[in-house]
Write an enzyme that holds these catalytic residues in place. Structure first.
Site, mmCIF file in Angstrom:
data_model
loop_
_atom_site.group_PDB
_atom_site.id
_atom_site.type_symbol
_atom_site.label_atom_id
_atom_site.label_comp_id
_atom_site.label_asym_id
_atom_site.label_seq_id
_atom_site.Cartn_x
_atom_site.Cartn_y
_atom_site.Cartn_z
ATOM 1 N N GLU A 13 0.832 -1.209 0.000
ATOM 2 C CA GLU A 13 0.000 0.000 0.000
ATOM 3 C C GLU A 13 0.866 1.258 0.000
ATOM 4 O O GLU A 13 0.546 2.244 -0.654
ATOM 5 C CB GLU A 13 -0.932 -0.008 1.216
ATOM 6 C CG GLU A 13 -2.022 -1.054 1.136
ATOM 7 C CD GLU A 13 -2.958 -0.825 -0.045
ATOM 8 O OE1 GLU A 13 -3.022 0.306 -0.556
ATOM 9 O OE2 GLU A 13 -3.615 -1.794 -0.457
ATOM 10 N N TYR A 14 1.969 1.211 0.761
ATOM 11 C CA TYR A 14 2.901 2.342 0.730
ATOM 12 C C TYR A 14 3.422 2.537 -0.692
ATOM 13 O O TYR A 14 3.419 3.656 -1.227
ATOM 14 C CB TYR A 14 4.072 2.109 1.689
ATOM 15 C CG TYR A 14 5.108 3.211 1.632
ATOM 16 C CD1 TYR A 14 5.031 4.303 2.490
ATOM 17 C CD2 TYR A 14 6.137 3.191 0.689
ATOM 18 C CE1 TYR A 14 5.953 5.339 2.423
ATOM 19 C CE2 TYR A 14 7.058 4.218 0.610
ATOM 20 C CZ TYR A 14 6.964 5.285 1.480
ATOM 21 O OH TYR A 14 7.870 6.301 1.387
ATOM 22 N N ASP A 15 3.865 1.436 -1.318
ATOM 23 C CA ASP A 15 4.421 1.515 -2.672
ATOM 24 C C ASP A 15 3.399 2.061 -3.663
ATOM 25 O O ASP A 15 3.735 2.871 -4.535
ATOM 26 C CB ASP A 15 4.894 0.136 -3.133
ATOM 27 C CG ASP A 15 6.079 -0.377 -2.322
ATOM 28 O OD1 ASP A 15 6.748 0.454 -1.689
ATOM 29 O OD2 ASP A 15 6.314 -1.593 -2.330
ATOM 30 N N SER A 38 32.575 18.502 22.967
ATOM 31 C CA SER A 38 32.758 17.122 23.405
ATOM 32 C C SER A 38 32.380 17.025 24.877
ATOM 33 O O SER A 38 32.156 18.037 25.552
ATOM 34 C CB SER A 38 34.201 16.685 23.194
ATOM 35 O OG SER A 38 35.076 17.568 23.867
ATOM 36 N N LYS A 64 24.494 6.386 25.006
ATOM 37 C CA LYS A 64 25.485 7.067 24.163
ATOM 38 C C LYS A 64 25.686 6.244 22.889
ATOM 39 O O LYS A 64 26.407 5.250 22.884
ATOM 40 C CB LYS A 64 26.813 7.241 24.904
ATOM 41 C CG LYS A 64 27.842 8.055 24.123
ATOM 42 C CD LYS A 64 29.118 8.248 24.934
ATOM 43 C CE LYS A 64 30.114 9.116 24.176
ATOM 44 N NZ LYS A 64 30.522 8.505 22.911
ATOM 45 N N ARG A 74 29.996 17.136 12.789
ATOM 46 C CA ARG A 74 30.609 17.806 13.937
ATOM 47 C C ARG A 74 31.944 18.447 13.556
ATOM 48 O O ARG A 74 32.259 19.548 13.992
ATOM 49 C CB ARG A 74 30.816 16.793 15.075
ATOM 50 C CG ARG A 74 31.412 17.426 16.318
ATOM 51 C CD ARG A 74 31.654 16.398 17.418
ATOM 52 N NE ARG A 74 32.219 17.041 18.591
ATOM 53 C CZ ARG A 74 33.499 17.337 18.756
ATOM 54 N NH1 ARG A 74 34.367 17.021 17.809
ATOM 55 N NH2 ARG A 74 33.929 17.939 19.843
ATOM 56 N N GLU A 122 22.534 11.778 16.450
ATOM 57 C CA GLU A 122 23.525 10.768 16.071
ATOM 58 C C GLU A 122 23.001 9.956 14.892
ATOM 59 O O GLU A 122 21.840 9.538 14.874
ATOM 60 C CB GLU A 122 23.782 9.834 17.262
ATOM 61 C CG GLU A 122 25.071 9.083 17.190
ATOM 62 C CD GLU A 122 26.229 9.852 17.811
ATOM 63 O OE1 GLU A 122 27.367 9.373 17.725
ATOM 64 O OE2 GLU A 122 25.998 10.943 18.376
ATOM 65 N N CYS A 139 30.856 -28.287 -3.622
ATOM 66 C CA CYS A 139 30.602 -28.999 -4.885
ATOM 67 C C CYS A 139 31.868 -29.364 -5.649
ATOM 68 O O CYS A 139 31.791 -29.948 -6.733
ATOM 69 C CB CYS A 139 29.681 -28.167 -5.778
ATOM 70 S SG CYS A 139 30.448 -26.643 -6.393
ATOM 71 N N CYS A 156 26.129 -26.159 -7.170
ATOM 72 C CA CYS A 156 26.611 -25.926 -5.808
ATOM 73 C C CYS A 156 25.421 -25.783 -4.869
ATOM 74 O O CYS A 156 24.599 -24.871 -5.032
ATOM 75 C CB CYS A 156 27.476 -24.663 -5.757
ATOM 76 S SG CYS A 156 28.201 -24.372 -4.132
#
Length: 687
Positions: A50-52, A97, A133, A154, A191, A430, A451
Site C-alpha cells: 500500500e505504501y508503494d 565534546s 550514548k 561535527r 547521532e 561442490c 553448488c
C-alpha cells in the site's frame, strides 16, 4: 480514520474534483506519516504494497506537474548528482565534546562537583536527564520554518562539512516537522548510526559482491555519510536519533529542562530514544548505567556508554563550561569487550552467490556474556592485512556488541608450527573451481548450477518471470523443495511429480496441477531467457539477448573462445571470462544438456537486421511505463533483432524512449536531454 479510508483518501488524488497540488499534499502527508510509524515508532500502519502504491501515485503526479514538487516529499530524499566535495560550514553554536567517567567513583565525583559549583548542600538530590550514548556519527540538522534545510557534521566542533544530500536520504529523519509551535530556525543535534542487524546484513552483501566490509557500525555510518554520491547513502540502512537542540536562551527558559525539550522534539516527529529518562542523584545515575549495561547486548543498536546531563536549564546555565566541554554533562563509558583467545583453524563458507568467506575457528571464550567460538574474517585480503595465522594468539572483540571481530594480539609469540591460510582452489561444497576476478576482493565458486550453497538462489533466479517464468513457484516453495532434496539443480524442476507435490503442506490438488502446468508451459521459452536464467555472473537480460542473437544455439556458445565472446556487443573481458568460467565447469554443462533433454526449447532466433536503413539499426532504446501491446521483454527482443539495443537508463547516448502508461522519471529525463519519445503507435509503425 481507518487505513482503508486513508487509502481511498490518497487515491482520490486522481479525481477531477481535487487539484494536483492538493492531491500531492495529501499524499505527502500520508506517506510521511507512514514513514514515521515504520522507521521511528517501529509500528507499521500499512503493508509495504500500500505504501508503494501511493508512493507511485505521488511519483506520477510529480512527473506530470514538476513545478509543484514539494521539498518535504518522500520522493525528494534521493536526488542530485554526486558532489565534488563537501562545503565547510561554521557551527552557529559549537558542538562540544563531553568529559568521561569510567567507574563509579568518577560518577560520584561528577555529582559532587555539580552540587559544589551550584552552591548546593551535599545532601541535595540533583535531577539528571540520562540517555544511551550511541556509537555513531554526531550531526547538526537545521530546519527552516519546519522544513529540512541542511545537515552539518561535527568536524572539529567549530567547523563541519555540509552533508545534506546524504543525510536527507535517512528515512527516520522527518523532512518536515509536525505541529504549529515550531521556531522559524531550529538546529537539532543527534547521532547517525546503523542497527546491528542492518549492519551485519549490509556487510554480508558487501562481502558477497567483493566490496569493502566495515569494521563496525560506526565506521559504516561515518563512511556512508562521507560518500560523494547520495545514491550510495540511500542504499545503506542509516538511522537517526535526536538527543538535543541548540536553542536560544529565551527558548531554554520557556522549556525549563532537558527532559521537557526531549518531549517537545518528539512531539515534532523527531526520533528520540525510548531509553531516555530522568534519574535522581548519583545513585540514580549508577542504577541507569547498570540497567542499560545488562540490556546492552540485546539492544538493536551499538552503544559505548550512557550520557548524564543536569536536567534544569537554569542550573546548566549556572554551571557553564570548561575548555571545550560542559560542566553539566558527562559520558559514562562501558569497558571494551575484548578477550584473549587462540586461532585454532580457518575454514571457509560458501555464500548464496558463490562468495567464499574465510571463518576463524577459535578457542571458545566468553566475551560480553556470550561464548564466541567462530568469527568471519571477511576475505583473504583482510587476513593478510592483519597477518593472522593458524595457531596465533588473538584478541576477540565484540565489535558492535554482537559481531565478533578477530584482531592481532601485540603480545603474540608466534610458534614455528603456526601456518598461513591458503584459499582453497576448489569449492568445499561442490568441488568446482574457485576463482578470483580481477579488481575484486572475494573469491567465488564457479559451480553456479550444481553448488548446494547457491542452489536456492539459483532456482529462484531460474524461475523468475524475466527468465524461464514458472508461475506459482515462489521463494518459500523453492526453499521447501531444496530442503527436501527434491530439487538439486534447475533440471530437477522438470522432474517433479504430482503425487509428491500434493503431499506438501498448503499444496492442494489444484495448486499442484497448476504448478506442473506452469512448469510444462515454461519449457517453451527463448534462448535469451534461457541464458539469463542460468545465472551466469555479469550476464544480465540485455547481454543474454545479445549472446542469443550472436551465437544462435547453445552448443556454439558453450564452445566459444574468449575472443569469440568479445565479438558480441557490450561483452568485455570481465564478462567474457565469467561466461567461459561458467561453461568450463562440467557440472554446469551437464545441467544445460539435461534441461534441453527434458524438453526446454526455443524457436530459432530471428536473424538480426543488417540493413543500416532500418530505423532501429544501431539505435539505443530505453523502455518505461506499461505497454499495452507488448511485454517489455517482447519489445526489447523486437528491438534487438532489428539491430537496436536496449539499456536501463536514459543518457545523452539514448536515441529513443519507448513510453507506455504511467511513465516515470525517465520521461522527464528524456525531455530534459532532448531524447525522442515514442508512444506504442509510433513504435509499431517503425517496426
Amino acid at each position: 480514520m481507518s487505513n482503508l479510508d486513508l487509502f481511498d483518501s490518497a487515491n482520490s488524488g486522481n479525481s477531477p474534483e481535487e487539484s494536483p497540488m492538493l492531491a500531492m499534499r495529501r499524499l505527502i502527508d500520508l506517506l510521511n506519516r507512514w514513514e514515521h510509524a515504520y522507521y521511528v515508532l517501529d509500528e507499521p500502519e500499512v503493508p509495504d504494497s500500500e505504501y508503494d502504491k501511493n508512493y507511485q501515485l505521488l511519483q506520477q503526479l510529480e512527473s506530470k506537474h514538476p513545478e509543484l514538487i514539494q521539498s518535504n516529499s518522500p520522493t525528494q530524499r534521493v536526488g542530485g548528482k554526486p558532489a565534488e566535495g563537501f562545503e565547510q560550514v561554521r557551527h552557529r553554536v559549537p558542538m562540544l565534546s563531553l568529559g568521561n567517567a569510567f567507574d563509579d567513583s568518577d560518577v560520584i565525583a561528577f555529582d559532587r562537583r555539580v552540587k559544589e559549583l551550584a552552591d548546593l548542600p551535599p545532601e541535595a538530590i540533583i535531577d539528571y536527564s540520562v540517555d544511551p550514548k550511541f556509537d555513531g556519527l554526531a550531526i547538526s540538522i537545521h530546519y527552516n520554518n519546519g522544513n529540512f534545510d541542511k545537515a552539518i557534521t561535527r568536524g572539529d566542533g567549530t567547523v563541519g562539512e555540509d552533508v545534506s544530500a546524504n543525510v536527507k536520504t535517512i528515512r527516520s529523519l522527518p523532512l518536515r516537522l509536525k505541529g504549529s509551535d515550531i521556531p522559524a530556525q531550529l538546529e537539532i543535534r543527534g547521532e547517525i548510526f546503523m542497527t546491528k542487524k542492518d549492519f551485519m546484513q549490509m556487510n554480508e552483501r558487501q562481502a558477497e559482491l567483493g566490496l569493502k566490509v566495515f569494521a563496525n557500525p560506526r565506521n559504516a555510518a561515518a563512511g556512508t555519510i562521507r560518500q560523494l554520491d547520495p545514491k550510495i547513502a540511500a542504499g545503506r540502512p542509516l538511522r537517526f536519533y535526536c538527543y538535543g537542540a541548540a536553542l536560544e536562551r529565551e527558548q531554554l527558559r520557556e522549556l525549563k529542562s532537558q527532559s521537557a525539550m526531549m518531549k517537545w522534539l518528539a512531539d515534532m516527529g523527531l526520533p528520540v530514544s525510548e531509553l531516555s529518562q530522568t534519574a535522581h542523584g548519583a545513585d540514580g545515575l549508577l542504577s541507569f548505567y547498570r540497567n542499560v549495561g545488562e540490556r546492552r547486548s540485546s539492544l538493536p543498536f551499538e552503544i559505548d556508554g550512557v550520557v548524564y546531563k543536569v536536567d534544569s536549564f537554569d542550573l546548566q546555565d549556572q554551571l557553564g563550561y570548561v575548555a571545550k566541554a560542559p560542566r553539566f554533562a558527562v559520558a559514562h563509558k562501558y569497558p571494551p569487550d575484548e578477550v584473549l583467545s587462540r586461532l585454532l583453524n580457518i575454514e571457509v563458507q560458501v555464500g548464496r552467490t558463490g562468495s567464499i568467506t574465510p571463518v576463524a575457528k577459535l578457542e571458545p571464550v566468553k566475551v560480553g556474556g556470550v561464548v564466541v567460538s567462530s568469527a568471519t574474517l571477511h576475505n583473504l585480503d583482510e587476513i593478510q592485512r592483519k597477518d593472522l595465522r593458524v595457531g596465533d594468539q588473538v584478541l576477540v572483540r565484540r565489535a558492535g556488541d554482537v559481531i565478533p571481530e578477530v584482531i592481532p594480539f601485540s603480545g603474540n609469540v608466534r610458534s614455528a608450527a603456526s601456518t598461513a591460510f591458503v584459499m582453497p582452489t576448489h569449492c568445499p561444497i561442490c568441488n568446482s573451481l574457485v576463482r578470483k576476478e580481477e579488481g575484486e576482493a572475494a573469491f567465488r565458486c564457479t559451480g553456479g548450477l550444481v553448488c548446494k550453497a547457491q542452489l536456492t538462489q539459483s532456482i529462484i533466479h531460474f524461475a523468475h518471470r524475466r527468465a524461464i517464468d514458472i508461475e506459482g513457484l515462489g521463494n518459500k516453495l523453492v526453499e521447501v523443495l531444496v530442503d527436501k532434496e527434491w530439487v538439486k539443480t534447475p533440471a530437477d524442476l522438470f522432474r517433479l511429480e504430482y503425487e509428491a507435490l500434493v503431499q506438501l503442506e498448503r499444496m492442494g490438488e489444484k495448486s499442484a496441477r497448476n504448478l506442473l502446468d506452469s512448469i510444462n508451459k515454461a519449457k517453451q521459452t527463448t534462448f535469451g531467457r534461457f541464458l539469463f536464467g542460468l545465472g551466469i555472473r555479469h550476464v544480465g537480460e540485455a547481454t543474454a539477448r545479445d549472446l542469443a542473437t550472436h551465437f544462435k544455439n547453445v552448443d556454439r556458445l558453450m564452445g566459444a573462445s574468449i575472443d569469440a565472446l568479445l565479438e558480441v556487443n557490450d561483452v568485455g573481458p570481465v564478462v567474457a571470462e565469467s561466461i567461459r568460467q561458467f561453461f568450463d565447469e562440467p557440472g554446469n554443462q551437464q545441467v544445460v544438456h539435461e534441461l534441453i533433454a527434458l524438453g526446454l526449447s526455443w524457436p530459432a532466433e530471428e536473424t538480426q537486421v543488417t540493413d543500416e536503413s532500418h530505423p532501429f539499426y544501431g539505435k539505443t532504446f530505453v523502455l518505461t511505463g506499461t505497454l499495452s501491446q507488448y511485454s517489455r521483454d517482447d519489445a526489447a527482443a523486437l528491438i534487438a533483432t532489428r539491430g537496436g539495443k536496449v539499456t536501463g537508463s536514459v543518457s545523452k547516448k539514448t536515441d529513443y524512449l519507448l513510453a507506455g502508461e504511467a511513465a516515470g522519471s525517465k520521461l522527464d529525463k528524456a525531455a530534459a536531454l532532448g531524447v525522442t519519445v515514442l508512444d506504442e503507435g509510433t513504435f509499431q509503425g517503425m517496426l
